[in-house]
Every structure is written in structure tokens, then in C-alpha cells.
Design a protein around this motif. Structure first.
Motif, PDB file in Angstrom:
ATOM      1  N   ALA A  47       0.831  -1.201   0.000  1.00  0.00           N
ATOM      2  CA  ALA A  47       0.000   0.000   0.000  1.00  0.00           C
ATOM      3  C   ALA A  47       0.867   1.253   0.000  1.00  0.00           C
ATOM      4  O   ALA A  47       1.819   1.350   0.781  1.00  0.00           O
ATOM      5  CB  ALA A  47      -0.906  -0.006   1.227  1.00  0.00           C
ATOM      6  N   PRO A  48       0.544   2.228  -0.854  1.00  0.00           N
ATOM      7  CA  PRO A  48       1.258   3.503  -0.801  1.00  0.00           C
ATOM      8  C   PRO A  48       1.041   4.191   0.543  1.00  0.00           C
ATOM      9  O   PRO A  48       0.056   3.938   1.246  1.00  0.00           O
ATOM     10  CB  PRO A  48       0.637   4.315  -1.945  1.00  0.00           C
ATOM     11  N   LEU A  49       1.950   5.087   0.876  1.00  0.00           N
ATOM     12  CA  LEU A  49       1.882   5.771   2.155  1.00  0.00           C
ATOM     13  C   LEU A  49       0.563   6.505   2.332  1.00  0.00           C
ATOM     14  O   LEU A  49      -0.026   6.498   3.419  1.00  0.00           O
ATOM     15  CB  LEU A  49       3.062   6.756   2.273  1.00  0.00           C
ATOM     16  N   ALA A  50       0.065   7.118   1.272  1.00  0.00           N
ATOM     17  CA  ALA A  50      -1.195   7.865   1.377  1.00  0.00           C
ATOM     18  C   ALA A  50      -2.340   6.951   1.791  1.00  0.00           C
ATOM     19  O   ALA A  50      -3.215   7.334   2.589  1.00  0.00           O
ATOM     20  CB  ALA A  50      -1.508   8.546   0.053  1.00  0.00           C
ATOM     21  N   ASP A  51      -2.358   5.727   1.273  1.00  0.00           N
ATOM     22  CA  ASP A  51      -3.422   4.794   1.645  1.00  0.00           C
ATOM     23  C   ASP A  51      -3.304   4.384   3.103  1.00  0.00           C
ATOM     24  O   ASP A  51      -4.312   4.229   3.804  1.00  0.00           O
ATOM     25  CB  ASP A  51      -3.366   3.556   0.750  1.00  0.00           C
ATOM     26  N   VAL A  52      -2.060   4.197   3.572  1.00  0.00           N
ATOM     27  CA  VAL A  52      -1.855   3.821   4.968  1.00  0.00           C
ATOM     28  C   VAL A  52      -2.374   4.911   5.891  1.00  0.00           C
ATOM     29  O   VAL A  52      -3.089   4.642   6.878  1.00  0.00           O
ATOM     30  CB  VAL A  52      -0.363   3.549   5.239  1.00  0.00           C
ATOM     31  N   VAL A  53      -2.048   6.163   5.564  1.00  0.00           N
ATOM     32  CA  VAL A  53      -2.506   7.280   6.388  1.00  0.00           C
ATOM     33  C   VAL A  53      -4.026   7.366   6.367  1.00  0.00           C
ATOM     34  O   VAL A  53      -4.678   7.604   7.395  1.00  0.00           O
ATOM     35  CB  VAL A  53      -1.859   8.596   5.907  1.00  0.00           C
ATOM     36  N   ALA A  54      -4.622   7.147   5.195  1.00  0.00           N
ATOM     37  CA  ALA A  54      -6.087   7.230   5.082  1.00  0.00           C
ATOM     38  C   ALA A  54      -6.770   6.162   5.926  1.00  0.00           C
ATOM     39  O   ALA A  54      -7.816   6.409   6.539  1.00  0.00           O
ATOM     40  CB  ALA A  54      -6.490   7.090   3.617  1.00  0.00           C
ATOM     41  N   ARG A  55      -6.169   4.970   5.982  1.00  0.00           N
ATOM     42  CA  ARG A  55      -6.782   3.899   6.767  1.00  0.00           C
ATOM     43  C   ARG A  55      -6.846   4.249   8.255  1.00  0.00           C
ATOM     44  O   ARG A  55      -7.751   3.817   8.967  1.00  0.00           O
ATOM     45  CB  ARG A  55      -5.978   2.608   6.605  1.00  0.00           C
ATOM     46  N   LEU A  56      -5.862   5.001   8.720  1.00  0.00           N
ATOM     47  CA  LEU A  56      -5.792   5.321  10.143  1.00  0.00           C
ATOM     48  C   LEU A  56      -6.419   6.664  10.482  1.00  0.00           C
ATOM     49  O   LEU A  56      -6.450   7.056  11.654  1.00  0.00           O
ATOM     50  CB  LEU A  56      -4.331   5.318  10.609  1.00  0.00           C
ATOM     51  N   ALA A  57      -6.916   7.380   9.473  1.00  0.00           N
ATOM     52  CA  ALA A  57      -7.399   8.747   9.690  1.00  0.00           C
ATOM     53  C   ALA A  57      -8.574   8.809  10.645  1.00  0.00           C
ATOM     54  O   ALA A  57      -8.766   9.806  11.358  1.00  0.00           O
ATOM     55  CB  ALA A  57      -7.769   9.381   8.351  1.00  0.00           C
TER      56      ALA A  57
END
Length: 758
Positions: A47-57
Motif C-alpha cells: 500500500a502507498p503511504l497515502a493509503d496507509v494514512v487514510a486507513r488510520l485517519a
């Protein structure tokens, strides 16, 4: 885009209450951060970093996620991209900074060109590399091309000093192509160094250091023995080359993918197969190297020395150095190496740490010996280190060994040939003004030398018309060049044995963080030796020192340690003479049994506290020499007759000049106001002025070398006395009389018959 994942050589484990435990083979961490724990579960490398951040938002603010991610990254736990290799293999590649898929592909046919320089384990190494999947090709040293540009070049010599390596090294430097050395045989197997033109040292840099650490081999090479010398590293056992090949294969993959390896690029790993220990040795790039550098850096060195105000002050009140010991030691510790170092070893002399006496010995690379007696002295010789702390003592030993290294003659320093008669007194300093032997000593040298130790031997006198090499120094007094006999300035200069008119010694040689600091240390050493000679050879009674007046807890602890732990009495004498630089002698004797094992140590500095510390630490430096049992046949472990005679026979009751003069009050710290200016450069200028007022000239030879991170000088002050037995006219007789000291020796025949034993 960055697709973060945990390195496979680490295993994240989330505890039920939230903290994250990261298990590693050699390091484990507890990260008490619930955000990091949640983040760890999301890092799969896909997963790209942006997706990781979105999952935890929905659970954590973006700033908290970013902070947790940065924390994991800064701990070196994260890499980018997925891996399709097994977890076990990926753990190996991740630990080496190589993407696992890339590493696996390279191992399946990666090209390796092996250059055959006669290593006994070459065939086994090549077979082992091929068995691992690499495309290993063996070529001779004269092959026009070491394989395709993508191939890793691996050179396997029978010896790291194989002369054929010089031509290969020149060719690689010319083409700019990197290559790796290895020796897969011997009881000690060598991996590396990986040599990168323009980035690391080259083989010629390695050869210079290696040769100077093989003094016995160098001695034998000059003995005209029949046939070539056998190689001691000739052991070959089945499987050891295969072991070396396995370690090399992983590093060759790192080099192929990353271009450098933190383990082998500019470094050599020594694997001792007898005890399975490993050591890493840094190859220092030498800016003056004739193969990869500019020899003119030392060949055309400018003798002029300018000392503008430096702003450099001692690192702490009462200290004598401008750099913290930890900082200085960190900048030099890579020079400690039995194979590639300026310092071949660093060994504590105290069996246990008592918190007071800290002493070290350092093996140093000295001049290459041509005679057996010189070889024996070199092998036994060592630099000494002392200090109030363990770190200071280590730094002192390393600094002295570096000082010796820089003073060795290697034929690359500028000299010119002339006789003293041709140069004249305005340009040159005559050897007799430096040695200060008397006419009687020269005339009776054959008889005297039969009973004198090496340090006190009288050489042949030098006639004015004899041509010799001269080294140009810089007179800080006259601000002009001054010529000094090269044999007096450099250890191992050919004229030391060719002419036999002097011996090189370390008097006035010093190292420092700056040129000014080195000059100050060298000048103070000259003043110290001079003050000792003025006292010693007349056996003058000197005032004692009130040690308590200095208010130094370490000094008090030192006195107590001598008394309670060692059964010794410790005191100090004030030897300060006409130059006015505070100088002390510390004296320690055994009082619980005989012999007294009298020890003396000396120190001089513009700051009296520093001078006293130097004298006390020098006494401590000698304690290991007298620590043996009284019943031992050779309890002192020395072969110098003066040293053994001193330890075994001297008693203070018989040598009253070693004790404080009872008719004079003790000298205190207040009697010696600090002469330091707060700037080391200005301190040097103050010393030069004080010497000039005493009719003395200060001359400096800069012996610094570009490959060492210290300034090294030889300070020469013609007329100042050595504490060795040199009894010519001048200060030795004039100054004590001028100062009104007593007793006074009338002439050479009444001078103290005991020699300074070090």
C-alpha cells in the motif's frame, strides 16, 4: 511512491494493552506508542503511504501518524516495497539494505570476475561462488579487461603485498573501476577492502600501512637471505575458503546493487578462524599517496609557520588541550589497527581500574630497522599514555603513537645536501648546539659507551665540512627559515647509521588538535627536560610543593592511593628555572619494604596545575614496572641497565636531592600565577618571548601528515638541555649558578653519576 513495510529481520508484536515490541536478532525495542502499534499492522509494502494514512485517519490525527512513522523510520525499522522471497531470505537482504527480490535475482547468475594472484584457496572460492549461483570467471592478472562492466571484480592474492597488485591498482585507478581484495587462506582470512577510486584509499595506501606494521618481515627483507621469505599466512584447511566465499557472496550482492558496502568499502574484515573472532580495520585514504593522491603535499611542504590568534582555548579550566578527550579520541580511534593502523595496539597497563591511575601502552609504527639491536628495541618499544581519566590516558597513548608515526623518515620530505661550513651559522644550526655533548665526552666516547645505555651513548663528532641532509624549520623567534640536520629531526633517517653522528629522539616532538597546541606542548616538554637536567646533574636541593594548596581532589586521591593501596610515599619538587614556565618533579618511593623502587615523573606547562598533573600522571605511568613481587629474578622486566640499576639500588636517604629542601618553605599554587592567555596561539608567542629573554631561539619543524587528524611538530630550542647525559658547556653549568642553587657540580667529574632512567 514510498510503500513502507517492516524490515523482515524485525518482528513487530503488539501487546494487548497497546505498546509495540519489536523483536530483532541483535536488537529489540519497546515502543510505547499506540499509534505506532496500529501503524505496524498496516505496513505491508504494497500500500502507498497515502493509503496507509487514510486507513488510520478515523482513529488518529494525521500528525500523530506521521510522527509514529518517523519514529519507526528513525529506528531503522522500515524499508519500501513488497517482497516475494521467503521471509528467511528477505530477512538477510533487508539487514543488508538490499531489496530482497533484487538480491535474489543477482545471486542467480550475477557476474564475478576473479583475478588469480596465486591465492591457495582460489579454486575452492571460485567453486563455492558458482555453487551459490554466481557466474564466477577466473582470469590472470594480465588479462586486458576484468570482465563486463556489471561484473564484480574480486582479486585473490597469496599476499596482500604481492607486487603484482601495484600494476593492477594503477589500472583500476586509471579506469575508475572499483575492485575487492580478499585472502581466503591463512589462519586469519581477510575480506576486503572494497576499493573505489576517488572515494576510498587504494592498494598503495594499504601497502604503506601494512608494511610498516610488519617490522620483522621488513628487517628480514634487508638481510640478504637465500631465497624468498616464506609466507607465514599459508595455512589452508578444507572449508575455510568456502566459508569466506559465502560471506563474500552476500557482500558482492550488496556492492552490485548499492555500489558500496558499509562493511567492506574502504574496510577490511579479519576473520580469525582459530577463535572465530572478527575485527574490522579501516583503510585510511592518504592524500599524499603516490598512486591515488598528490605526493607534493609533503614533498614540497612549506616550512613557514604563521600563528594568527586562533581563539582556541583549553576545553575546560586547568586542561592543556583545546578538544575534549572524547572528541579527539573519536577522530583517531580508526587509526588503531594491527594491520592498517598508525597505532598497532592499545593496551591498558593497569590490571584493574582503581579510579586514580590510568595508563596505556600503544604499539607504534617506527622506523624500519636494519640491525638486530634496532629491531629488538622497536619490538619492545611502545608509546605511553597517562591521564587523570581512562579516556585521557587512551588519548594520550594514541597521540604519542601518532606523533612517532609522523616523525618517521620515509624519503618523501624535502631536504637538501650541504655542509655546515657551506650554510653558515645564520642559516643552519650546528649539531653540537643541539646535542650539547662535551669535548671530554667525545674524546672518551669509546670507553664511556661501554657502560652507557642506548639513550646516553655518545656519537661521533660531526666535522663542519661533512655534507649531510638538512631539513628546513621555521624560527618563530627570527621569523626566518632555519636549517636543521635531518638525522636529528627524523627517526630512521639513513644518516643515523651512515654518519653515526647523532640519534633521533622525541624531545620536543608533540601532537595537538592544532599546530599552535602542538607547538605549545613541544615547547613545554623542552623546558621540562631542561629544568630536570639543571636539577639532576647538580643534585640541587629544591623546594617541595604543597600539594593541598592546589585544591584538586584528584591529586589528593592520588596521594592517598599511593599511601594506602601501594605502600608508597608521594611528593613533588618545584624545578622551575629561569624561563619561568612552571615545572615539577613528582617522586614516589616504597616505604613498606625494600628496595624503595623510587619513581620520578616530570611535567611543565604555563598552568602550574596542569604541570603538576603531568608530573603525577607520569609517576603513575611507571607503577606497573615496579609492581612485580620482590622475590622475582627480573621483577622490573627491563633490559636497560640504567633503569634496572635505578629501581634496584636508589634510596632517597642516599640521594637527598630527591627530597624537598627542609630549609625552604613549600611552594604553593599561589606562587605560580597562570601564564595562559586564553588563546593557544598567544600562549605560544608568550613562550617564544620568554625563551628569547633567556637568549634562546625557538625553531619548529612541521611533521604533520595529511592522512592523520593531528598536527605534529618537532620543536627545537638550541641550548636547552636534554635530561640525558649531555655535559657540554652552557646552561647546564651557567643557569644553576646564576640562580644561586646548591650544591653545584664543579665540572663533569662531579656531576651526578646516575642517569635519568627513561
Amino acid at each position: 511512491m514510498w510503500r513502507p513495510r517492516f524490515r523482515t529481520d524485525y518482528v513487530p508484536v503488539r501487546l494487548p494493552d497497546g505498546p509495540l515490541v519489536v523483536l530483532g536478532e541483535t536488537r529489540s525495542l519497546l515502543i510505547d506508542d499506540p499509534v505506532a502499534a496500529d501503524l505496524a499492522e498496516q505496513l505491508d509494502g504494497a500500500a502507498p503511504l497515502a493509503d496507509v494514512v487514510a486507513r488510520l485517519a478515523t482513529r488518529h490525527p494525521v500528525a500523530a501518524v506521521a510522527a509514529a512513522l518517523a519514529r519507526l523510520r528513525d529506528h531503522g525499522l522500515l524499508v519500501s516495497g513488497p517482497t516475494h522471497t521467503s521471509a528467511a531470505e528477505a530477512a538477510g537482504w533487508d539487514a543488508r539494505g538490499v531489496p530482497p527480490d533484487v538480491g535474489r535475482r543477482w545471486m542467480a547468475g550475477g557476474p564475478v570476475t576473479i583475478v588469480d594472484l596465486g591465492a591457495p584457496g582460489l579454486a575452492e572460492t571460485a567453486d563455492a561462488l558458482r555453487a551459490l549461483g554466481l557466474a564466477a570467471t577466473v582470469v590472470g592478472p594480465d588479462a586486458p579487461d576484468p570482465g563486463p562492466a556489471t561484473a564484480q571484480v574480486l582479486v585473490l592474492p597469496s599476499s596482500m603485498l604481492d607486487p603484482r597488485l601495484a600494476l593492477f591498482n594503477d589500472r583500476q585507478l586509471a579506469t575508475g573501476r572499483a575492485w575487492t581484495l580478499a585472502r581466503p587462506h591463512g589462519n586469519v582470512v581477510f575480506l576486503g577492502p572494497h576499493l573505489v577510486p576517488g572515494r576510498t584509499g587504494c592498494w598503495a595506501c594499504l601497502r604503506q600501512r601494512w608494511q610498516e606494521n610488519e617490522q620483522v618481515n621488513a628487517f628480514l627483507d634487508g638481510q640478504d637471505l637465500a631465497g624468498p621469505l616464506p609466507q607465514p599466512g599459508r595455512a589452508v584447511l578444507p572449508g575455510l575458503a568456502t566459508m569466506a566465499a559465502g560471506l563474500l557472496a552476500a557482500e558482492l550482492a550488496v556492492l552490485a546493487v548499492r555500489g558500496v558496502s558499509p562493511r567492506l568499502t574502504g574496510r577490511m574484515v579479519a576473520v580469525d578462524t582459530r577463535d572465530l573472532s572478527t575485527e574490522s580495520h579501516q583503510l585510511v585514504r592518504q592524500p599524499q599517496c603516490p598512486a591515488c593522491g598528490d605526493p607534493d603535499l609533503v614533498r614540497k611542504a612549506e616550512p613557514r609557520i604563521d600563528l594568527p590568534p586562533s581563539g582556541a582555548q583549553p576545553s575546560r579550566p586547568g586542561d592543556s588541550r583545546t578538544r575534549e578527550p572524547a572528541e579527539a579520541y573519536a577522530s583517531l580511534v580508526h587509526h588503531v589497527s594491527r594491520y592498517l593502523g598508525v597505532v598497532s595496539r592499545l593496551t591498558p597497563l593497569e590490571a584493574t581500574d582503581n579510579g586514580v591511575t590510568h595508563t596505556y601502552s600503544a604499539g607504534h609504527n617506527f622506523a624500519q630497522p636494519r640491525q638486530l639491536a634496532a629491531l629488538r628495541r622497536n619490538l619492545r618499544g611502545q608509546s605511553g599514555g597517562k591521564g587523570r581519566t581512562d579516556l585521557q590516558a587512551r588519548m594520550s597513548a594514541v597521540g604519542e603513537a601518532v606523533e612517532r608515526y609522523c616523525g618517521v623518515w620515509r624519503g618523501d620530505r624535502p631536504v637538501h645536501r650541504a655542509s655546515y661550513r657551506q650554510l653558515g651559522p645564520d642559516r643552519a644550526v650546528h649539531l653540537r648546539e643541539l646535542l650539547l655533548f662535551s669535548e671530554r665526552q667525545y674524546a672518551d666516547r669509546d670507553r664511556l659507551n661501554r657502560d652507557l645505555g642506548h639513550l646516553h651513548r655518545v656519537p661521533r663528532p660531526l666535522p663542519d665540512e661533512v655534507e649531510l641532509d638538512w631539513t628546513t624549520g621555521w624560527s618563530l623567534t627570527r621569523e626566518t627559515p632555519r636549517e636543521l640536520p635531518a638525522a636529528h629531526c627524523w627517526y630512521g633517517h639513513p644518516e643515523l647509521t651512515g654518519l653515526g653522528v647523532c640519534s633521533a629522539d622525541s624531545n620536543g616532538c608533540a601532537a595537538g588538535g592544532t599546530l599552535s597546541e602542538a607547538i605549545l606542548q613541544g615547547f613545554c616538554e623542552l623546558v621540562e627536560r631542561d629544568s630536570v637536567a639543571l636539577w639532576w646533574y647538580h643534585r640541587s636541593r629544591m623546594p617541595g610543593v604543597d600539594l593541598a594548596s592546589f585544591g584538586d581532589p584528584w591529586t589528593a586521591a592520588c596521594v592517598d592511593h599511593h599511601a594506602t593501596a601501594l605502600g608508597r610515599e608521594l611528593w613533588a619538587l618545584d624545578l622551575t628555572a629561569d624561563v619561568g614556565v612552571p615545572t615539577f618533579a613528582a617522586v614516589s618511593r616504597r616505604v613498606d619494604r625494600g628496595p624503595e623502587d623510587v619513581l620520578v615523573g616530570f611535567g611543565a606547562h604555563l598552568d602550574a596545575g596542569v604541570a603538576l598533573t603531568r608530573a603525577l600522571t607520569e609517576v603513575n605511568q611507571f607503577l606497573p614496572a615496579v609492581a612485580g613481587p620482590a622475590s622475582a629474578r627480573n621483577r622490573y622486566g627491563v633490559d636497560d641497565p640504567d633503569t634496572a640499576r635505578w629501581f634496584g639500588t636508589v634510596r632517597v636517604a642516599d640521594q637527598q636531592w630527591l627530597a624537598p629542601d627542609p630549609g625552604r618553605p613549600l611552594r604553593t599554587a599561589a606562587d605560580h600565577p597562570a601564564l595562559t592567555t586564553g588563546d593557544v596561539g598567544d600562549d605560544v608567542r608568550r613562550c617564544v618571548r620568554r625563551a628569547e629573554q633567556a637568549g634562546l631561539e625557538v625553531i619548529v619543524v612541521d611533521q604533520s601528515r595529511p592522512d592523520v587528524d593531528l598536527a605534529v611538530v618537532k620543536v627545537v630550542v638550541p641550548g636547552l638541555r636534554h635530561f640525558w647525559r649531555r655535559l657540554g658547556p652552557g646552561r647546564l653549568w651557567d643557569v644553576p649558578a646564576h640562580l644561586g642553587r646548591s650544591p653545584l657540580a664543579a665540572d663533569e667529574t662531579s656531576a651526578n653519576p646516575l642517569n635519568v632512567f627513561f
